[in-house]
Motif scaffolding. Sequence first.
Motif, PDB file in Angstrom:
ATOM      1  N   GLN A  35       0.814  -1.210   0.000  1.00 30.84           N
ATOM      2  CA  GLN A  35       0.000   0.000   0.000  1.00 30.84           C
ATOM      3  C   GLN A  35       0.849   1.262   0.000  1.00 30.84           C
ATOM      4  O   GLN A  35       0.418   2.328  -0.410  1.00 30.84           O
TER       5      GLN A  35
ATOM      6  N   ARG B 221       1.931  -8.325  -6.722  1.00 35.72           N
ATOM      7  CA  ARG B 221       0.838  -8.919  -7.503  1.00 35.72           C
ATOM      8  C   ARG B 221       1.389  -9.897  -8.521  1.00 35.72           C
ATOM      9  O   ARG B 221       0.871 -10.992  -8.700  1.00 35.72           O
TER      10      ARG B 221
ATOM     11  N   LEU C 243       0.019 -12.867  -6.418  1.00 41.16           N
ATOM     12  CA  LEU C 243      -1.410 -12.870  -6.696  1.00 41.16           C
ATOM     13  C   LEU C 243      -1.745 -13.442  -8.073  1.00 41.16           C
ATOM     14  O   LEU C 243      -2.544 -14.380  -8.183  1.00 41.16           O
TER      15      LEU C 243
ATOM     16  N   ASP D 237     -12.473 -12.932  -7.206  1.00 37.84           N
ATOM     17  CA  ASP D 237     -12.397 -12.117  -5.986  1.00 37.84           C
ATOM     18  C   ASP D 237     -13.242 -12.705  -4.865  1.00 37.84           C
ATOM     19  O   ASP D 237     -12.869 -12.627  -3.695  1.00 37.84           O
ATOM     20  N   LEU D 238     -14.391 -13.277  -5.236  1.00 41.81           N
ATOM     21  CA  LEU D 238     -15.218 -13.908  -4.210  1.00 41.81           C
ATOM     22  C   LEU D 238     -14.460 -15.079  -3.582  1.00 41.81           C
ATOM     23  O   LEU D 238     -14.446 -15.245  -2.356  1.00 41.81           O
TER      24      LEU D 238
ATOM     25  N   GLY E 158     -10.910 -13.684  -2.146  1.00 44.31           N
ATOM     26  CA  GLY E 158     -11.205 -12.651  -1.148  1.00 44.31           C
ATOM     27  C   GLY E 158     -11.739 -13.236   0.142  1.00 44.31           C
ATOM     28  O   GLY E 158     -11.259 -12.912   1.236  1.00 44.31           O
ATOM     29  N   SER E 159     -12.709 -14.121   0.054  1.00 47.44           N
ATOM     30  CA  SER E 159     -13.299 -14.641   1.278  1.00 47.44           C
ATOM     31  C   SER E 159     -12.321 -15.528   2.039  1.00 47.44           C
ATOM     32  O   SER E 159     -12.251 -15.490   3.275  1.00 47.44           O
TER      33      SER E 159
ATOM     34  N   HIS F 286      -9.773 -13.309   3.562  1.00 45.80           N
ATOM     35  CA  HIS F 286     -10.411 -12.524   4.607  1.00 45.80           C
ATOM     36  C   HIS F 286     -10.337 -13.255   5.943  1.00 45.80           C
ATOM     37  O   HIS F 286      -9.889 -12.690   6.954  1.00 45.80           O
TER      38      HIS F 286
ATOM     39  N   GLY G  12     -15.140 -10.018   2.376  1.00 41.51           N
ATOM     40  CA  GLY G  12     -13.866 -10.549   1.893  1.00 41.51           C
ATOM     41  C   GLY G  12     -13.531 -10.058   0.499  1.00 41.51           C
ATOM     42  O   GLY G  12     -12.424  -9.568   0.251  1.00 41.51           O
ATOM     43  N   SER G  13     -14.497 -10.160  -0.411  1.00 38.51           N
ATOM     44  CA  SER G  13     -14.181  -9.783  -1.790  1.00 38.51           C
ATOM     45  C   SER G  13     -13.955  -8.278  -1.916  1.00 38.51           C
ATOM     46  O   SER G  13     -13.062  -7.831  -2.642  1.00 38.51           O
TER      47      SER G  13
ATOM     48  N   LEU H 164     -12.864  -6.183   0.486  1.00 38.92           N
ATOM     49  CA  LEU H 164     -11.577  -5.842   1.084  1.00 38.92           C
ATOM     50  C   LEU H 164     -10.414  -6.410   0.268  1.00 38.92           C
ATOM     51  O   LEU H 164      -9.322  -5.834   0.227  1.00 38.92           O
ATOM     52  N   HIS H 165     -10.665  -7.511  -0.385  1.00 36.83           N
ATOM     53  CA  HIS H 165      -9.623  -8.114  -1.221  1.00 36.83           C
ATOM     54  C   HIS H 165      -9.152  -7.113  -2.281  1.00 36.83           C
ATOM     55  O   HIS H 165      -7.960  -6.858  -2.428  1.00 36.83           O
ATOM     56  N   ARG H 166     -10.110  -6.543  -2.994  1.00 37.92           N
ATOM     57  CA  ARG H 166      -9.720  -5.554  -4.006  1.00 37.92           C
ATOM     58  C   ARG H 166      -9.075  -4.335  -3.362  1.00 37.92           C
ATOM     59  O   ARG H 166      -8.132  -3.756  -3.911  1.00 37.92           O
ATOM     60  N   LEU H 167      -9.599  -3.961  -2.225  1.00 44.44           N
ATOM     61  CA  LEU H 167      -9.021  -2.804  -1.530  1.00 44.44           C
ATOM     62  C   LEU H 167      -7.568  -3.075  -1.135  1.00 44.44           C
ATOM     63  O   LEU H 167      -6.676  -2.249  -1.338  1.00 44.44           O
ATOM     64  N   PHE H 168      -7.343  -4.254  -0.581  1.00 44.53           N
ATOM     65  CA  PHE H 168      -6.002  -4.578  -0.090  1.00 44.53           C
ATOM     66  C   PHE H 168      -5.026  -4.868  -1.224  1.00 44.53           C
ATOM     67  O   PHE H 168      -3.875  -4.454  -1.171  1.00 44.53           O
ATOM     68  N   GLN H 169      -5.456  -5.625  -2.194  1.00 45.35           N
ATOM     69  CA  GLN H 169      -4.507  -6.098  -3.197  1.00 45.35           C
ATOM     70  C   GLN H 169      -4.396  -5.150  -4.374  1.00 45.35           C
ATOM     71  O   GLN H 169      -3.381  -5.166  -5.087  1.00 45.35           O
ATOM     72  N   GLY H 170      -5.414  -4.379  -4.608  1.00 47.38           N
ATOM     73  CA  GLY H 170      -5.324  -3.363  -5.647  1.00 47.38           C
ATOM     74  C   GLY H 170      -5.117  -3.884  -7.054  1.00 47.38           C
ATOM     75  O   GLY H 170      -4.589  -3.194  -7.911  1.00 47.38           O
ATOM     76  N   HIS H 171      -5.535  -5.109  -7.293  1.00 45.99           N
ATOM     77  CA  HIS H 171      -5.312  -5.697  -8.621  1.00 45.99           C
ATOM     78  C   HIS H 171      -6.400  -5.303  -9.614  1.00 45.99           C
ATOM     79  O   HIS H 171      -6.270  -5.550 -10.806  1.00 45.99           O
ATOM     80  N   ALA H 172      -7.505  -4.739  -9.128  1.00 43.85           N
ATOM     81  CA  ALA H 172      -8.605  -4.386 -10.022  1.00 43.85           C
ATOM     82  C   ALA H 172      -9.383  -3.232  -9.397  1.00 43.85           C
ATOM     83  O   ALA H 172      -9.315  -3.019  -8.186  1.00 43.85           O
TER      84      ALA H 172
END
Lengths: 205, 205, 205, 205
Positions: free
Chosen positions: A121, A131, A135, A166-167, A170-171, A174, B170-171, B173-181
């Motif tokens: 970040q 990434r 990732l 992402d689902l 991400g989950s 999480h 989860g999904s 925050l996943h995008r928020l944290f990883q920033g891949h999309a």
Amino acid sequence: MISKAPVQFQRRGRPRSERAQQAILGAASDLLYEQGLSAMNVALVAERAGVSKATIYRWWPSKEVLALDAFATDWETISPVQSPDTGSLRGDLHERFRIFWRLMRARPVGRVLTGLAAHAQADQEFAELYRERFLEPRRIATREIFQRALDRGEIPADADVEVALDLLYGSLLHRLFQGHAPLDDHFAHEVVELVVAALESRTSA
Amino acid sequence: MISKAPVQFQRRGRPRSERAQQAILGAASDLLYEQGLSAMNVALVAERAGVSKATIYRWWPSKEVLALDAFATDWETISPVQSPDTGSLRGDLHERFRIFWRLMRARPVGRVLTGLAAHAQADQEFAELYRERFLEPRRIATREIFQRALDRGEIPADADVEVALDLLYGSLLHRLFQGHAPLDDHFAHEVVELVVAALESRTSA
Amino acid sequence: MISKAPVQFQRRGRPRSERAQQAILGAASDLLYEQGLSAMNVALVAERAGVSKATIYRWWPSKEVLALDAFATDWETISPVQSPDTGSLRGDLHERFRIFWRLMRARPVGRVLTGLAAHAQADQEFAELYRERFLEPRRIATREIFQRALDRGEIPADADVEVALDLLYGSLLHRLFQGHAPLDDHFAHEVVELVVAALESRTSA
Amino acid sequence: MISKAPVQFQRRGRPRSERAQQAILGAASDLLYEQGLSAMNVALVAERAGVSKATIYRWWPSKEVLALDAFATDWETISPVQSPDTGSLRGDLHERFRIFWRLMRARPVGRVLTGLAAHAQADQEFAELYRERFLEPRRIATREIFQRALDRGEIPADADVEVALDLLYGSLLHRLFQGHAPLDDHFAHEVVELVVAALESRTSA
DNA sequence: CGGTAATCGAGACGGTACGTCATGTCTTACA
DNA sequence: TGTAAGACATGACGTACCGTCTCGATTACCG
């Protein structure tokens, strides 16, 4: 290795010590799993690897890049490259995440991963590397599974695979990161079932 | 405030300076958003708040706990307490996450949140606080939405609400944290749609 | 007490608590002997005396002045005011320093005195107080002894009494402060003998 | 230097920066004379020396040890190593203390010395160092003078040289520390005269 | 007897220095 | 040129003590 272009012919001077590089990555990896990124300090890595700090900084620009390299290298050695092909989306995903899950539980990976994510970040360049190195490889492999499902017509052509990824990831991450609930088989199973159900239900829509 | 039980009758001694506490949380919050957790240093918070370092350490045991308090306090002031009730699960979730999303984008929250999450991995006690202060309040409010859907019979009685919560948060925050999309409206919309579809499709199963 | 003018008639308001003052001086004195000036901290004195810090600062302007007061008060209670009169300079001095010596050894006085002397170097006002309260009373009493010797013609009229005082007190305190050699009876005896011998020998000169 | 054994052959690693060490001792010494021990703070020494605090703490375990080193080093550079030999005890002592006295007055040494002495009372280990570094060198040199006097038969074989040393240094430092009377030539002269007279008078006894 | 006023206990506060620790750079000698 | 050893600048950490301050509660006198 992350840091330098591969040797082409034969460079002049004393060659890079292969032994040292292995020892460094090994020591870094160990410390990372023991305590997490914030507790992995370069002086300690150097000591454990029987190496000088300068050698580390010669090949890795920062402790975070070293940590990423150590972590990804370790992960690569224990993780299978190939995605399974069981013939169905459900089967493929269960199989893939069963393995993913097992690896996740085999090592205290949350400690490491949150540290890397946090640093990403604050450092754009590192974020890119992160990434690329951790990732994307996972997503690519899982994307293939969805591609096969699309080819088979299991899910509609306009299904949003990226959101599905992402689902799934991400989950799982999480729970790993936040630790508010157990990371058991039931959970992994249920996540896959729900994502598959969602995609399939929208088929008929 | 994290640190002290509520005033009972009349406390002895000089009362805690309300002004100072506000200033500290404000300054911490500002710095947090400007630079993230690792760049928020206590001396600077003290200076900006016009307060001494000792006063900060009197009420917060570490800079991380201060950061969590500042972050959560800020979040609470801008975030609505009530969950909306639109009459349908889909409507409630869209509404709730529309708001959540807007808040997420209004501030550079990723840097802060990953920092806190990373620290939580290294400090058990802090992890507890972190979940209590940030994670659980969100889940509780969203859980109510699912409860209403259960009461209405929209989703089956055995639907795994906890997993649904993890898919949603989860999904995102996943995008928020990883920033891949990108974290756009389309994504937020799609996540909710998929989760609702999944739960509903399993109703008929 | 050092700090305030004596009560004249009757002051308005709540009178100063005699109990508190005693407790403060007592606690300060105890701590002083236990650890020395640098370890005697005001919060601890307050706690031991069952008193608040504000009460201490109301009556003593600094911890050093408090320490001096506590030390001098203690010394006064155990030290005899009168100089002995044995009929000879030698006898008087032996007697006086025998007592002085015993007091010195009864308490770890060096720790306290060096601290006060050190502070006196940095604070003119305190230096004045220190000499007035500790140093001069001792010198005055010993000066009387020399005066009697002068009256008796034991030592020449032009003998430098001030230098003699410095030889006596200086050498004793030197061993006390520097701790390079034992503070035994032999030493105290020898110091007095040499000083008397010096003064007498110059008589014949 | 206090901290390290002398170089043997050739040490590995980056050598200690001679420039830095000089600058640190110089800055410490300056601050010491300007304000005394309690006002000499490590951050300021670092700044003035153009050095980091960490470098200071690498070589000196505390600010007091640094102060002692700086003070003693300074003293050594301005003080002659050799004791004079004038042929008589009286002559030697006058010469020696004339020099000692001049040095004492050339710098505000009292503030420094009382500070060090005070700290020595609170720290056994430091006390040892203090005596070794400051006190003993002076006593040794002066002891030689007495030894020559003994060899010449100027003073009796059983004269207590240690007590004589305490009379000399004790009375001088007494005036320096307590500041109750001036440190003039007359005083220094008189002290030596009295001590010599005392020792000689007891010869005939 | 109620008002006025100094004193007290509790404890928060600003300030300042301490000593520690980790990062990343640099400087040697040796391989 | 690579490496081990280790010194160095930088900068944040959390701790400790000082002396000041702000409360409410207490204890006298004085009108």
